[in-house]
Design an enzyme around this catalytic site. Sequence first.
Site, PDB file in Angstrom:
ATOM      1  N   LYS A  43       0.771  -1.258   0.001  1.00 13.18           N
ATOM      2  CA  LYS A  43       0.030   0.033   0.041  1.00 13.18           C
ATOM      3  C   LYS A  43       0.957   1.250   0.023  1.00 13.18           C
ATOM      4  O   LYS A  43       2.218   1.251   0.218  1.00 13.18           O
ATOM      5  CB  LYS A  43      -0.839  -0.061   1.272  1.00 13.18           C
ATOM      6  CG  LYS A  43       0.029   0.102   2.680  1.00 13.18           C
ATOM      7  CD  LYS A  43      -0.911  -0.102   3.817  1.00 13.18           C
ATOM      8  CE  LYS A  43      -0.146  -0.197   4.969  1.00 13.18           C
ATOM      9  NZ  LYS A  43      -0.974  -0.473   6.036  1.00 13.18           N
ATOM     10  N   ARG A 141     -10.148   0.329  14.877  1.00 13.73           N
ATOM     11  CA  ARG A 141      -9.972   1.078  13.829  1.00 13.73           C
ATOM     12  C   ARG A 141     -11.118   0.298  12.866  1.00 13.73           C
ATOM     13  O   ARG A 141     -12.025   0.140  12.960  1.00 13.73           O
ATOM     14  CB  ARG A 141      -8.631   0.850  13.485  1.00 13.73           C
ATOM     15  CG  ARG A 141      -8.241   2.115  12.201  1.00 13.73           C
ATOM     16  CD  ARG A 141      -6.741   2.003  11.936  1.00 13.73           C
ATOM     17  NE  ARG A 141      -6.369   0.937  11.269  1.00 13.73           N
ATOM     18  CZ  ARG A 141      -4.954   0.638  10.809  1.00 13.73           C
ATOM     19  NH1 ARG A 141      -4.266   1.706  10.927  1.00 13.73           N
ATOM     20  NH2 ARG A 141      -4.829  -0.480  10.170  1.00 13.73           N
ATOM     21  N   HIS A 173      -6.248  -6.886  13.497  1.00 12.76           N
ATOM     22  CA  HIS A 173      -4.847  -6.283  13.147  1.00 12.76           C
ATOM     23  C   HIS A 173      -4.415  -5.663  14.583  1.00 12.76           C
ATOM     24  O   HIS A 173      -5.281  -5.244  15.266  1.00 12.76           O
ATOM     25  CB  HIS A 173      -5.065  -4.939  12.286  1.00 12.76           C
ATOM     26  CG  HIS A 173      -3.862  -4.226  11.859  1.00 12.76           C
ATOM     27  ND1 HIS A 173      -2.680  -4.711  11.337  1.00 12.76           N
ATOM     28  CD2 HIS A 173      -3.758  -2.757  11.818  1.00 12.76           C
ATOM     29  CE1 HIS A 173      -1.861  -3.757  11.097  1.00 12.76           C
ATOM     30  NE2 HIS A 173      -2.349  -2.642  11.411  1.00 12.76           N
ATOM     31  N   ARG A 229       1.111 -10.503   7.414  1.00 12.36           N
ATOM     32  CA  ARG A 229       0.961  -9.251   6.420  1.00 12.36           C
ATOM     33  C   ARG A 229       2.316  -8.434   6.773  1.00 12.36           C
ATOM     34  O   ARG A 229       2.117  -7.758   7.605  1.00 12.36           O
ATOM     35  CB  ARG A 229      -0.430  -8.462   6.749  1.00 12.36           C
ATOM     36  CG  ARG A 229      -1.719  -9.408   6.607  1.00 12.36           C
ATOM     37  CD  ARG A 229      -2.841  -8.494   6.627  1.00 12.36           C
ATOM     38  NE  ARG A 229      -2.963  -7.766   7.871  1.00 12.36           N
ATOM     39  CZ  ARG A 229      -3.435  -8.328   9.029  1.00 12.36           C
ATOM     40  NH1 ARG A 229      -3.804  -9.168   9.124  1.00 12.36           N
ATOM     41  NH2 ARG A 229      -3.286  -7.240  10.277  1.00 12.36           N
ATOM     42  N   TYR A 277      16.463  30.250   7.714  1.00 13.36           N
ATOM     43  CA  TYR A 277      15.439  31.012   8.174  1.00 13.36           C
ATOM     44  C   TYR A 277      15.556  31.098   9.475  1.00 13.36           C
ATOM     45  O   TYR A 277      15.474  30.002  10.252  1.00 13.36           O
ATOM     46  CB  TYR A 277      13.900  30.347   7.729  1.00 13.36           C
ATOM     47  CG  TYR A 277      13.847  30.708   6.312  1.00 13.36           C
ATOM     48  CD1 TYR A 277      13.878  31.950   5.674  1.00 13.36           C
ATOM     49  CD2 TYR A 277      13.156  29.507   5.737  1.00 13.36           C
ATOM     50  CE1 TYR A 277      13.437  31.610   4.308  1.00 13.36           C
ATOM     51  CE2 TYR A 277      12.692  29.476   4.229  1.00 13.36           C
ATOM     52  CZ  TYR A 277      13.028  30.745   3.663  1.00 13.36           C
ATOM     53  OH  TYR A 277      12.601  31.028   2.284  1.00 13.36           O
ATOM     54  N   CYS A 324      14.083  24.010   4.510  1.00 14.43           N
ATOM     55  CA  CYS A 324      13.343  24.948   3.881  1.00 14.43           C
ATOM     56  C   CYS A 324      12.261  24.154   2.866  1.00 14.43           C
ATOM     57  O   CYS A 324      12.626  22.759   2.927  1.00 14.43           O
ATOM     58  CB  CYS A 324      13.991  25.906   2.967  1.00 14.43           C
ATOM     59  SG  CYS A 324      15.245  26.809   4.055  1.00 14.43           S
ATOM     60  N   ASP A 326      12.750  24.002  -0.428  1.00 16.19           N
ATOM     61  CA  ASP A 326      13.381  23.365  -1.498  1.00 16.19           C
ATOM     62  C   ASP A 326      14.873  22.901  -1.201  1.00 16.19           C
ATOM     63  O   ASP A 326      15.475  22.528  -1.948  1.00 16.19           O
ATOM     64  CB  ASP A 326      13.577  24.377  -2.684  1.00 16.19           C
ATOM     65  CG  ASP A 326      12.349  25.160  -2.952  1.00 16.19           C
ATOM     66  OD1 ASP A 326      11.354  24.581  -3.399  1.00 16.19           O
ATOM     67  OD2 ASP A 326      12.271  26.512  -2.788  1.00 16.19           O
TER      68      ASP A 326
HETATM   69  C1  LIG Z   1       0.088  -1.466   6.933  1.00 15.10           C
HETATM   70  C2  LIG Z   1      -0.521  -2.630   7.371  1.00 15.10           C
HETATM   71  C3  LIG Z   1       0.128  -3.919   7.641  1.00 15.10           C
HETATM   72  C4  LIG Z   1       1.437  -3.895   7.401  1.00 15.10           C
HETATM   73  O1  LIG Z   1       2.223  -3.281   8.603  1.00 15.10           O
HETATM   74  P1  LIG Z   1       3.592  -3.222   8.945  1.00 15.10           P
HETATM   75  O2  LIG Z   1       3.836  -2.992  10.198  1.00 15.10           O
HETATM   76  O3  LIG Z   1       4.129  -2.317   7.934  1.00 15.10           O
HETATM   77  O4  LIG Z   1       4.148  -4.688   8.609  1.00 15.10           O
HETATM   78  C5  LIG Z   1      -0.602  -4.971   7.946  1.00 15.10           C
HETATM   79  N1  LIG Z   1      -1.869  -5.164   8.041  1.00 15.10           N
HETATM   80  C6  LIG Z   1      -2.864  -4.019   7.731  1.00 15.10           C
HETATM   81  C7  LIG Z   1      -4.179  -3.975   7.885  1.00 15.10           C
HETATM   82  C8  LIG Z   1      -2.169  -2.819   7.504  1.00 15.10           C
HETATM   83  O5  LIG Z   1      -3.060  -1.656   7.420  1.00 15.10           O
END
Ligand SMILES: *Cc1c(COP(=O)(O)O)cnc(C)c1O
Length: 395
Positions: A43, A141, A173, A229, A277, A324, A326
């Site tokens: 992602k 979430r 998750h 994952r 700056y 800055c 750039d």
């Molecule tokens: C981003 C994400 C992951 C991966 O997490 P990492 O900490 O980068 O391994 C796995 N599952 C879900 C649902 C995520 O949103």
Amino acid sequence: MSPSPAPRAPLRRAEIVIDLAAIRHNVSRLKEHLRTPIMTVVKADGYGHGLVEAGRAAREGGADWLGVASADEALALRAAGDGGRLLAWLIMPSEPAEELVAADIDVTAYTIADLEKFAAAGDALGRTPRVQLKVDTGLSRGGAAFADWAKLVGLARILEAEGAIRVTGIWSHFSASENTADPASALQEKVFAEALAVAEEAGLRPEVRHLANSAGALLRPSARLDLVRVGIATYGIDPAPGVEGSPWPELGLVPAMTVRAELALVKRIEAGAGVSYNHTWVAEEPTTVGLVPVGYAEGIQRRSGNRASVWVDGARRPVRGTICMDQIVVDLGDSTVEPGAEVVLWGTGADGEPTAQDWAEASETIAYEVVTRIGGRMKRRYIDTDVDTEQGGDQ
Ligand SMILES: *Cc1c(COP(=O)(O)O)cnc(C)c1O
């Protein structure tokens, strides 16, 4: 593979160099170590490494699945020719499901409305959508609240019995898997086991049950289940820096991203000169400063002013003053480098250069944010240190 894939090709202005060999190597090492099928998470443009390119390298390294958040990301992978198992988990109520189902993407349902939408898409197409159910085990979430889980599972089972969907996975998750002292992970594993029992009781037999992200997979063997994952570790970045007992140091994963630029200008400044700056840094003695042509428009964290350092002429050189839009000013001390010399903002760290983790610490964020936000006017260039010989070229 080479332990130090430092890219040394001629440089114009600034660029992000991605070593595909590092991604392949990391995925294959992770698979070997975890002994569990892997979903590589690509992602957010492959965490800044390129969605399609990272996905392809991950498949070559042995990724069994790819995972993305959005529908567009999943469809872009298909359009680029990826034909493997692919899960998307953040599909909007406004987004039609037909295209995803037609492209053989596993979709995630959080609600009854999601299930109905996916079943209707399958009906319209004359196909059986592959649907995974997500349960919220404590992150609050995405996913169905535990109180709504039995209803979601009940409808999924009815739809499956009718041939309207196939439930391919059940997942959740973690909220704090990088923190081994936090009891949340053990509690989430327990809630997940209960959710699986409810699904089993209802008659669901999903192919894959999965819970762990990178830190969960590395630090909690009990959470590996049927699939992990893995996002950030794919790119060679430690999800849990400095955590005791982590297998990370032995894994030999390699950061895949190097950010480099050309020095725009070199000049002497006098003692008492204020830099950048608002003069948040003032030279105590005469020194040589260099101008680096990237700034917060490229995603460099503004908070890292006066804290981060870059690699020039064989040493770390501190960033002086404010970052800055750039440009950045760095302190070259007594170095005699000339404009056009190479500046490495971050890389593998193998030669002593800073890493994305160093930049994260300098700006009080996590390395995920550092690599994901880099871009702006910089382009990515892909190398493959297993086949290219360009590294070590222009010294
Ligand atoms: C981003 C994400 C992951 C991966 O997490 P990492 O900490 O980068 O391994 C796995 N599952 C879900 C649902 C995520 O949103």
